[in-house]
Write a protein that holds these residues in place. Structure first.
Motif, PDB file in Angstrom:
ATOM      1  N   TYR A  94     -11.556   0.486   0.775  1.00 50.25           N
ATOM      2  CA  TYR A  94     -11.693   1.877   1.217  1.00 50.25           C
ATOM      3  C   TYR A  94     -12.225   2.740   0.065  1.00 50.25           C
ATOM      4  O   TYR A  94     -12.002   2.465  -1.112  1.00 50.25           O
ATOM      5  N   THR A 126      -8.599  -4.226  -0.971  1.00 50.61           N
ATOM      6  CA  THR A 126      -9.098  -3.325   0.065  1.00 50.61           C
ATOM      7  C   THR A 126     -10.314  -2.580  -0.468  1.00 50.61           C
ATOM      8  O   THR A 126     -10.395  -2.285  -1.663  1.00 50.61           O
ATOM      9  N   CYS A 185      -8.375  -4.810   4.654  1.00 50.47           N
ATOM     10  CA  CYS A 185      -7.366  -4.792   3.589  1.00 50.47           C
ATOM     11  C   CYS A 185      -6.588  -6.098   3.675  1.00 50.47           C
ATOM     12  O   CYS A 185      -6.411  -6.672   4.753  1.00 50.47           O
ATOM     13  N   PHE A 198       0.779  -1.240   0.000  1.00 52.21           N
ATOM     14  CA  PHE A 198       0.000   0.000   0.000  1.00 52.21           C
ATOM     15  C   PHE A 198       0.812   1.293   0.000  1.00 52.21           C
ATOM     16  O   PHE A 198       0.282   2.335  -0.400  1.00 52.21           O
ATOM     17  N   GLN A 255     -13.801   1.797   4.979  1.00 49.87           N
ATOM     18  CA  GLN A 255     -13.029   0.572   4.747  1.00 49.87           C
ATOM     19  C   GLN A 255     -13.370  -0.447   5.821  1.00 49.87           C
ATOM     20  O   GLN A 255     -13.473  -0.094   6.997  1.00 49.87           O
ATOM     21  N   CYS A 258      -8.459   5.890   6.521  1.00 49.13           N
ATOM     22  CA  CYS A 258      -9.254   5.421   5.391  1.00 49.13           C
ATOM     23  C   CYS A 258     -10.741   5.523   5.718  1.00 49.13           C
ATOM     24  O   CYS A 258     -11.149   5.289   6.861  1.00 49.13           O
TER      25      CYS A 258
END
Length: 260
Positions: free
Chosen positions: A249, A247, A202, A24, A199, A196
């Motif tokens: 988000y 993820t 992740c 990320f 979300q 985030c």
């Protein structure tokens, strides 16, 4: 949803902080634009006027995200970094001591120097940050003193980067965690928060890292209810239109707030 204690145990046992960075936050990441370039621009906005400065800055994150401190290193004499797991602390310490196998954050140092108008100074920028880090400590946002048993001097700035929402299971717990971490900050000090939005998880390798889904109104109302004057905020909507299996988000919120 998992209990708070189970979340801590899950992260300690299964979360690979280096893999989290690779997925990320590093230059090669698919999420590079969302997690690095735009966020550095916002942090430069927060620090560059000189309104956020002082002796001590404390940063806390679920991952070893110390690369975001290159910008802050100009404005503080000492920096304390909180890590959420023993593995996270180990990765931070490897970089701080320039040990073999340490995370390569030279791209973040170069980006900082670009923003500050001196790209060639990126090696010195890394050395400056290393010298200003005085403690790397494990934290628990569910404790009234998150760094217990260590008692730290009150900070001039508290920087939360993907922190609280990964350590609590309910919104009441988020509010309590804000009050707990706020005990580390001086009256009149600044909180810089990035989190985030919307979300729920992740993927870090095969590990599904859960977190509390929060929205803009909740974040702002919580900070104001906990005694902060919100002075600046921005929402960066997700630019990656794929990888929702990695993820979910929807964006990232940035807030600069002053403790009343």
């Amino acid at each position: 949803m998992e209990s708070v204690s189970n979340l801590s145990e899950l992260q300690e046992a299964h979360l690979d902080p280096k893999k989290l960075l690779e997925t990320f936050f590093l230059q090669e990441s698919e999420f590079h634009e969302d997690s690095i370039q735009r966020i550095f621009d916002l942090l430069n906005r927060a620090y560059s006027p000189g309104s956020v400065k002082g002796k001590t800055l404390i940063q806390m994150s679920v991952a070893p995200l110390f690369q975001y401190l290159f910008l802050a290193s100009e404005y503080f004499k000492e920096i304390i970094i909180g890590g959420s797991t023993d593995k996270c602390i180990s990765e931070i310490e490897k970089w701080r001591t320039n040990a073999p196998g340490a995370i390569d954050c030279s791209h973040a140092a170069k980006l900082t120097c670009d923003l500050q108008g001196n790209r060639d100074a990126w090696t010195e920028k890394q050395n400056m940050l290393r010298e200003k880090i005085i403690h790397v400590l494990k934290y628990d946002v569910c404790k009234s003193n998150p760094f217990s048993p260590t008692v730290l001097p009150l900070a001039d700035c508290l920087f939360l980067k993907h922190c609280l929402e990964y350590h609590v299971t309910e919104k009441d717990g988020f509010c309590n965690a804000v009050n707990n971490v706020s005990s580390l900050l001086k009256k009149g000090g600044y909180l810089i928060l990035m989190a985030c939005l919307e979300q729920t998880y992740c993927m870090v390798g095969s590990f599904k890292l859960p977190n509390l889904s929060i929205d803009v109104d909740f974040v702002i109302n919580t900070l104001e209810g906990c005694g902060y004057d919100v002075q600046d905020q921005e929402v960066m909507r997700r630019s990656v239109d794929r990888l929702y299996d990695v993820t979910d988000y929807k964006g990232v919120i940035y807030v600069k707030a002053q403790k009343k």
